[in-house]
Scaffold this motif. Structure first.
Motif, PDB file in Angstrom:
ATOM      1  N   VAL A 254      12.396  40.513  75.895  1.00  0.00           N
ATOM      2  CA  VAL A 254      12.695  41.073  77.191  1.00  0.00           C
ATOM      3  C   VAL A 254      11.916  40.324  78.342  1.00  0.00           C
ATOM      4  N   PHE A 255      12.669  39.895  79.317  1.00  0.00           N
ATOM      5  CA  PHE A 255      12.089  38.784  80.500  1.00  0.00           C
ATOM      6  C   PHE A 255      12.062  39.808  81.501  1.00  0.00           C
ATOM      7  N   VAL A 256      10.818  39.732  82.216  1.00  0.00           N
ATOM      8  CA  VAL A 256      10.204  40.642  83.410  1.00  0.00           C
ATOM      9  C   VAL A 256       9.828  39.848  84.239  1.00  0.00           C
ATOM     10  N   ARG A 257       9.542  40.215  85.654  1.00  0.00           N
ATOM     11  CA  ARG A 257       8.666  39.327  86.521  1.00  0.00           C
ATOM     12  C   ARG A 257       7.463  39.302  86.629  1.00  0.00           C
ATOM     13  N   THR A 258       6.800  40.353  86.316  1.00  0.00           N
ATOM     14  CA  THR A 258       5.596  40.377  86.636  1.00  0.00           C
ATOM     15  C   THR A 258       4.763  40.792  85.064  1.00  0.00           C
ATOM     16  N   LYS A 259       3.308  40.521  85.452  1.00  0.00           N
ATOM     17  CA  LYS A 259       2.640  40.908  84.087  1.00  0.00           C
ATOM     18  C   LYS A 259       2.489  42.401  83.866  1.00  0.00           C
ATOM     19  N   THR A 260       2.660  43.098  85.153  1.00  0.00           N
ATOM     20  CA  THR A 260       2.271  44.454  85.238  1.00  0.00           C
ATOM     21  C   THR A 260       3.514  45.006  84.662  1.00  0.00           C
ATOM     22  N   ALA A 261       4.729  44.703  84.765  1.00  0.00           N
ATOM     23  CA  ALA A 261       6.072  45.018  84.321  1.00  0.00           C
ATOM     24  C   ALA A 261       5.983  44.636  82.809  1.00  0.00           C
ATOM     25  N   SER A 262       5.437  43.652  82.443  1.00  0.00           N
ATOM     26  CA  SER A 262       5.459  43.466  80.802  1.00  0.00           C
ATOM     27  C   SER A 262       4.621  44.532  80.303  1.00  0.00           C
ATOM     28  N   MET A 263       3.568  44.903  80.619  1.00  0.00           N
ATOM     29  CA  MET A 263       2.787  45.581  80.125  1.00  0.00           C
ATOM     30  C   MET A 263       3.400  47.074  79.975  1.00  0.00           C
ATOM     31  N   GLU A 264       3.778  47.327  81.179  1.00  0.00           N
ATOM     32  CA  GLU A 264       4.264  48.948  81.448  1.00  0.00           C
ATOM     33  C   GLU A 264       5.478  49.155  80.363  1.00  0.00           C
ATOM     34  N   ILE A 265       6.381  47.998  80.419  1.00  0.00           N
ATOM     35  CA  ILE A 265       7.680  48.201  79.606  1.00  0.00           C
ATOM     36  C   ILE A 265       7.348  48.196  78.148  1.00  0.00           C
ATOM     37  N   ALA A 266       6.427  47.378  77.565  1.00  0.00           N
ATOM     38  CA  ALA A 266       6.183  47.280  76.151  1.00  0.00           C
ATOM     39  C   ALA A 266       5.434  48.501  75.895  1.00  0.00           C
ATOM     40  N   GLU A 267       4.715  49.324  76.647  1.00  0.00           N
ATOM     41  CA  GLU A 267       3.961  50.286  76.314  1.00  0.00           C
ATOM     42  C   GLU A 267       5.120  51.542  76.191  1.00  0.00           C
ATOM     43  N   ARG A 268       6.185  51.589  77.291  1.00  0.00           N
ATOM     44  CA  ARG A 268       7.199  52.623  77.217  1.00  0.00           C
ATOM     45  C   ARG A 268       8.017  52.407  75.891  1.00  0.00           C
ATOM     46  N   LEU A 269       8.201  51.250  75.456  1.00  0.00           N
ATOM     47  CA  LEU A 269       8.840  50.968  74.330  1.00  0.00           C
ATOM     48  C   LEU A 269       8.151  51.519  73.078  1.00  0.00           C
ATOM     49  N   GLU A 270       6.973  51.106  72.956  1.00  0.00           N
ATOM     50  CA  GLU A 270       6.285  51.761  72.073  1.00  0.00           C
ATOM     51  C   GLU A 270       6.157  53.059  71.782  1.00  0.00           C
ATOM     52  N   ALA A 271       5.799  53.754  72.851  1.00  0.00           N
ATOM     53  CA  ALA A 271       6.041  55.232  73.012  1.00  0.00           C
ATOM     54  C   ALA A 271       7.381  55.664  72.436  1.00  0.00           C
ATOM     55  N   ARG A 272       8.254  54.906  72.637  1.00  0.00           N
ATOM     56  CA  ARG A 272       9.647  55.542  72.051  1.00  0.00           C
ATOM     57  C   ARG A 272       9.889  55.073  70.711  1.00  0.00           C
ATOM     58  N   GLY A 273       8.902  54.310  70.025  1.00  0.00           N
ATOM     59  CA  GLY A 273       9.015  54.360  68.633  1.00  0.00           C
ATOM     60  C   GLY A 273       9.303  52.622  68.133  1.00  0.00           C
ATOM     61  N   PHE A 274       9.589  51.944  69.195  1.00  0.00           N
ATOM     62  CA  PHE A 274       9.717  50.363  68.909  1.00  0.00           C
ATOM     63  C   PHE A 274       8.566  49.733  68.674  1.00  0.00           C
ATOM     64  N   ALA A 275       8.630  48.822  67.835  1.00  0.00           N
ATOM     65  CA  ALA A 275       7.690  47.790  67.357  1.00  0.00           C
ATOM     66  C   ALA A 275       7.445  46.467  68.425  1.00  0.00           C
ATOM     67  N   ALA A 276       6.790  47.025  69.636  1.00  0.00           N
ATOM     68  CA  ALA A 276       6.841  46.146  70.803  1.00  0.00           C
ATOM     69  C   ALA A 276       5.575  45.939  71.395  1.00  0.00           C
ATOM     70  N   ALA A 277       5.554  44.334  72.110  1.00  0.00           N
ATOM     71  CA  ALA A 277       4.035  44.331  72.599  1.00  0.00           C
ATOM     72  C   ALA A 277       4.377  43.273  73.672  1.00  0.00           C
ATOM     73  N   ALA A 278       3.520  43.414  74.646  1.00  0.00           N
ATOM     74  CA  ALA A 278       3.602  42.129  75.854  1.00  0.00           C
ATOM     75  C   ALA A 278       3.181  40.989  75.403  1.00  0.00           C
ATOM     76  N   LEU A 279       3.969  39.981  76.441  1.00  0.00           N
ATOM     77  CA  LEU A 279       3.255  38.455  76.207  1.00  0.00           C
ATOM     78  C   LEU A 279       3.253  38.192  77.764  1.00  0.00           C
ATOM     79  N   ASN A 280       2.159  37.973  78.147  1.00  0.00           N
ATOM     80  CA  ASN A 280       1.895  37.319  79.666  1.00  0.00           C
ATOM     81  C   ASN A 280       0.785  36.504  79.534  1.00  0.00           C
ATOM     82  N   GLY A 281       0.592  36.120  81.035  1.00  0.00           N
ATOM     83  CA  GLY A 281      -0.484  35.060  81.235  1.00  0.00           C
ATOM     84  C   GLY A 281      -1.877  35.712  81.339  1.00  0.00           C
ATOM     85  N   ASP A 282      -1.958  36.936  81.341  1.00  0.00           N
ATOM     86  CA  ASP A 282      -3.030  37.601  81.056  1.00  0.00           C
ATOM     87  C   ASP A 282      -3.812  37.317  79.838  1.00  0.00           C
ATOM     88  N   LEU A 283      -3.102  37.292  78.972  1.00  0.00           N
ATOM     89  CA  LEU A 283      -3.714  37.104  77.558  1.00  0.00           C
ATOM     90  C   LEU A 283      -4.176  35.780  76.965  1.00  0.00           C
TER      91      LEU A 283
END
Ligand code: AMP
Length: 571
Positions: A254-283
């Motif tokens: 899933v491509f998003v514009r910001t690091k913040t969005a990548s964290m937020e969306i990954a967290e929300r997907l996880e909360a909905r039971g998906f095996a998801a993680a963020a991948l951004n330049g902060d890592l």
């Protein structure tokens, strides 16, 4: 990671001062977009600039950041003037300035647009707003009244210049160029470069540096099906969940514009039971590699990434790419979708586009040499049947591993409960947590009807609204406010039902819900500034593309008491 791309420039390399860099970090911007990487150093060097760029490319920050770098906050005077064709854009740009200047104490920006009261604007101008973002009509009014001062002006930016010229503001723009001090630095951004825009540039700019975003990336994308879903920002998360329910997704980026969005969306997907993680330049590099490795091994199914972090990502399992936010340019798009359809497999790339962003599609189609198919959002029925199919697949695969033990359990249960096999199966389903979604109600998301034409999408944008033409326009001083007042008072409409209003010299176009004959008759005799409105339906010629409807105006813009409109006495 295999295919390598050239190292991306960093914001820190562009020569921007620390408070702006800190603001960008807090906004989660990772790297400059193509237009930013080129425009920021050019403008910081003091050159005039002619930029061919559309909405979505990051053009606002491309001029706002260098302008802010040149603002002296201690001088309480207007130092930069930005012109935009519409009030929505004026507000959007002013908000962007505010965000980027979050660490510049005492900074102020003012949006000036028609249809709003003059008094607060006079005050704010007097207090010396550092940056003024204005529509040409309202700016001209202020120039006439002498309320805007030009002595300290250092920057003049025309945003969407082609639109302003199309709206007939050429003379007003000339007047502004003539009014600013000769050493004012000028930038002009335009989505297209018609002769009118070139003429303005030739007449008023000093050897402008020209920047165009390259298109025409050649890449083998034959194995990828490209699809666009029209989704408002508000519904993107729901639309993505729906996508995951109906599409046969093995793994997805899933491509998003910001690091913040990548964290937020990954967290929300996880909360909905998906095996998801963020991948951004902060890592750290190590963590990034871990994420990719888990994706490869099937421990993760969804990775929510920024462009930079996903550069060169090569994982065969990726069956889908979702452009949750539209990319900044066609090169990024081509790179993004190339993460699927690898190793000879087929892949699907889905793009979420808001109605306004649909105009980028043509460019993306050109860059990929392929049509992007428009698909309606999956209906509630499609979601339900998707859920059922998934369960059926799971039952079939699990059946292979069930044996005598499970069958014995079933016959024991049938005996103990005294139920029929169907009744027992139904009850087991009701107990099974993962089957709960099968009985959950599913709502239809608002979606545009399917069409394969990017252009048609625009007409759809005003779906439900009809274009009407009224007599009276700029030449007789018709303003949106009294028009809106009259439409509400005599046409029985609510303010929020009124769509885009486009003023011409002698007449005005306005998008409204379909009016009854009675309302048309009543409104036709309403006079504003001595001209009867004479409203009538004004269908768009086939194939013509309109600007999207504007959102509901903020209430304070249009005080509820109508003033200028009065019904003409029946004679
Ligand atoms: P614009 O083309 O100026 O309308 O910008 C489109 C969107 O991209 C806006 O939501 C911006 O906040 C966002 N944006 C602009 N530059 C960047 C960047 N370098 N990184 C991430 N997002 C950005």
């Amino acid at each position: 990671m295999s295919d390598t791309a050239p190292a991306a420039p960093q914001f820190a390399d562009l020569g921007l001062p620390a408070p702006l860099l800190e603001a960008l970090t807090s906004l989660g911007y990772e790297t400059p977009s193509a237009i930013q990487a080129e425009a920021i150093p050019t403008l910081l060097a003091g050159d005039d600039l002619l930029g061919l760029a559309q909405t979505g490319t990051g053009k606002t920050a491309a001029f706002a950041l260098p302008v802010l770098a040149g603002i002296d906050v201690s001088i309480r005077a207007t130092q930069a003037l930005i012109l935009t064709p519409t009030r929505e854009l004026a507000l959007q740009v002013a908000e962007a300035f505010q965000r980027y200047a979050q660490n510049m104490r005492g900074f102020s920006v003012l949006a000036l647009y028609g249809g709003s009261a003059f008094a607060p604007q006079f005050k704010a101008l007097e207090r010396g707003a550092h940056v003024v973002v204005a529509t040409p009509g309202r700016l001209t009014d202020h120039m006439r009244r002498g309320s805007i001062k030009f002595e300290n002006m250092r920057f003049l930016v025309l945003d969407e210049a082609d639109e302003m010229l199309k709206m007939g503001f050429a003379d007003d723009l000339d007047a502004v160029f003539e009014k600013v001090p000769t050493n004012t630095q000028k930038a002009l951004f335009s989505a297209t470069m018609p002769t009118g825009v070139r003429t303005v540039a030739r007449k008023h700019m000093r050897e402008p540096k020209e920047i165009r975003l390259h298109s025409g990336v050649s890449s083998s994308l034959d194995t990828i099906t490209q699809i666009v879903w029209e989704v408002s920002n508000h519904h993107k998360l729901d639309a993505m969940t729906r996508l995951l329910e109906v599409e046969p997704v093995e793994a997805m980026i899933v491509f998003v514009r910001t690091k913040t969005a990548s964290m937020e969306i990954a967290e929300r997907l996880e909360a909905r039971g998906f095996a998801a993680a963020a991948l951004n330049g902060d890592l750290s590099q190590q963590l990034r590699e871990q994420v990719v490795d888990r994706l490869k091994r099937g421990l993760l199914d969804i990775v929510v990434a920024t462009d930079v972090a996903a550069r060169g990502l090569d994982v065969e399992r990726i069956s889908h790419v979702l452009n949750y936010d539209v990319p900044h340019d066609s090169e990024s798009y081509v790179h993004r979708i190339g993460r699927t359809g690898r190793a000879g497999r087929s892949g699907t790339a889905i793009l979420f586009a808001t109605p306004r962003e649909r105009r980028l599609l043509h460019q993306l189609e050109k860059a990929t040499g392929q049509k992007i198919l428009t698909q309606a959002l999956p209906s509630a029925d499609a979601v339900r049947s998707g859920r059922l199919t998934k369960l059926a697949t799971k039952i079939n695969t699990t059946r292979e591993s069930t044996g005598a033990l499970h069958e014995k359990l079933v016959s024991d249960l049938l005996e103990l409960t005294n139920l029929t096999p169907e009744e027992l199966a139904a009850t087991l389903l009701a107990i099974m947590p993962s089957a709960k979604t099968l009985v959950d109600p599913v709502k239809d998301l608002p979606s545009a009807p399917a069409t394969n034409s990017a252009r048609e999408g625009f007409a759809e944008r005003d779906s439900g609204l009809v274009r009407y033409k009224v007599k009276g326009g700029r030449s007789n001083g018709l303003m949106p406010k009294p028009l809106v007042d009259a439409l509400c008072r005599f046409g029985g409409l609510q303010r929020q039902q009124i769509g885009h209003i486009k003023m011409f010299t002698e007449h005005t176009g306005v998008y409204l819900p379909e009016l009854s004959e009675g309302a048309i008759a009543k409104l036709s005799s309403v006079e504003i500034n001595g001209v009867a409105l004479q409203i009538r339906a004004w269908p768009l010629p086939a194939g013509e593309v309109e600007r999207p409807a504007r959102p509901k105006p903020p209430r304070k813009e249009f005080p509820s008491k109508p003033r200028a409109a009065k019904p003409r006495p029946a004679n």
